[in-house]
Every structure is written in structure tokens, then in C-alpha cells.
Design an enzyme around this catalytic site. Sequence first.
Site, mmCIF file in Angstrom:
data_model
loop_
_atom_site.group_PDB
_atom_site.id
_atom_site.type_symbol
_atom_site.label_atom_id
_atom_site.label_comp_id
_atom_site.label_asym_id
_atom_site.label_seq_id
_atom_site.Cartn_x
_atom_site.Cartn_y
_atom_site.Cartn_z
ATOM 1 N N ASP A 16 0.847 -1.183 0.000
ATOM 2 C CA ASP A 16 0.000 0.000 0.000
ATOM 3 C C ASP A 16 0.887 1.239 0.000
ATOM 4 O O ASP A 16 2.009 1.207 0.515
ATOM 5 C CB ASP A 16 -0.931 0.030 1.210
ATOM 6 C CG ASP A 16 -2.049 1.051 1.030
ATOM 7 O OD1 ASP A 16 -3.027 0.727 0.326
ATOM 8 O OD2 ASP A 16 -1.940 2.166 1.561
ATOM 9 N N GLN A 17 0.370 2.308 -0.574
ATOM 10 C CA GLN A 17 1.130 3.559 -0.623
ATOM 11 C C GLN A 17 0.256 4.716 -0.175
ATOM 12 O O GLN A 17 -0.889 4.848 -0.616
ATOM 13 C CB GLN A 17 1.642 3.818 -2.041
ATOM 14 C CG GLN A 17 2.528 5.055 -2.160
ATOM 15 C CD GLN A 17 3.012 5.257 -3.582
ATOM 16 O OE1 GLN A 17 2.269 5.727 -4.434
ATOM 17 N NE2 GLN A 17 4.263 4.882 -3.843
#
Length: 201
Positions: free
Chosen positions: A78-79
Site C-alpha cells: 500500500d502507498q
Amino acid sequence: MPNSPGNSPARPVVLGSSSPYRRELMGRLRIPFEVEVPDVDETPRSGETPRDLALRLALAKARVVAQRRPGAVVIGSDQVADLDGEPLGKPGTHERATAQLRRMRGRTVVFQTALAVACAETGFEQADIAPVRVTFRDLSDREIETYLRAETPYDCAGSARSEGLGIALLEAIESDDPTALVGLPLIRTCRLLRAAGLMLP
């Protein structure tokens, strides 16, 4: 977290992600892998830092798919764009992307790219994070509008797709894992896959 199980028999590798960018990056490793989309609520919790949010979501994605595929080694990622401690997610719309880029112009934003690898059958679970410091040019409204119309990066955290035209928006990128900004830090991915018992080049 449990330690590495050591050298294990070959296991399927599953990328728990709906992102075409992460799929393309995984393809660079030249190992067979499958893709499964995790169903995870990405809403930030009250007081949660962007770093903690990215790590929590990467782990959640890996765990959800690992429960479905207990014999597989599952990758979750995830970012979250971090602007002075405030999380900036995927804009989703042109208007939100415009607002994000206006806020980020002339500023340095940390893109917190988290990675988790899990295998339910062995109990293996490890996570890591690759922060990327990105300095934006002092963009004009016209430059922002031209970029958004050309690239439509509404599915990217922070509205900037560095692997495309978005690179023209930037002054500098600082990272120890070159693919982290695109969405999957491959140096760390290889490290955690080896720790899970997979053989890589």
C-alpha cells in the site's frame, strides 16, 4: 512476528493487489505469480500517521489473501502520500487531484510505500516500508490542468504518476528502493520473499 520458516518447498506466489502497476513490477522478477484482489477498507483511523496507515493496509491485504490461499506466499502493498503528517490517498476525481497537486507544489512529500509478505500455512509474516521523498516543482495551475488532462492519474496516491508524464512535475526523488514510488519496492520484495523461503536469482 514469526521467524522465517527456512527453505520450504516451492509455494505459489500471490500478489494481493488490484494495481496494474504492481502487477507490471512483479513481472520484472520473472517468477510465476497469481493475482488476487483483497477486499480491505482503506479508511484511515483517527490519529493514524501515513506511515502506520500504509503498513496496516499492506498487512491487511496480505492477511486477507493468505487466509484464502493458506499454502501460498502472499504479497500485500500500500502507498500513502504524506504531506506534513497528513495522509493523501488516491484522488478518484479530477477536482480532488487538482486540489492535491496545488497543495503539493513547491513542497516535499514523503510517499510511504509499505510491503507485507505472509504465508498462513507456515505462520510467516513480515512487513517493511520504503519511504520516498519527492520534491515537487512550483507548478502553475495551467501545468497542473495540462498534466491531469493528459495523464488522468486519479488512481495514484498523490495524483502524480512518476513512471509517466508525472516525472515532469518533480524537482527530485530520494529513495533507496527505486521502484517504491511506482507502488512496489522490489528490493524489499525480494528480501521478504527470500525470508519466506523462496528461491530468487
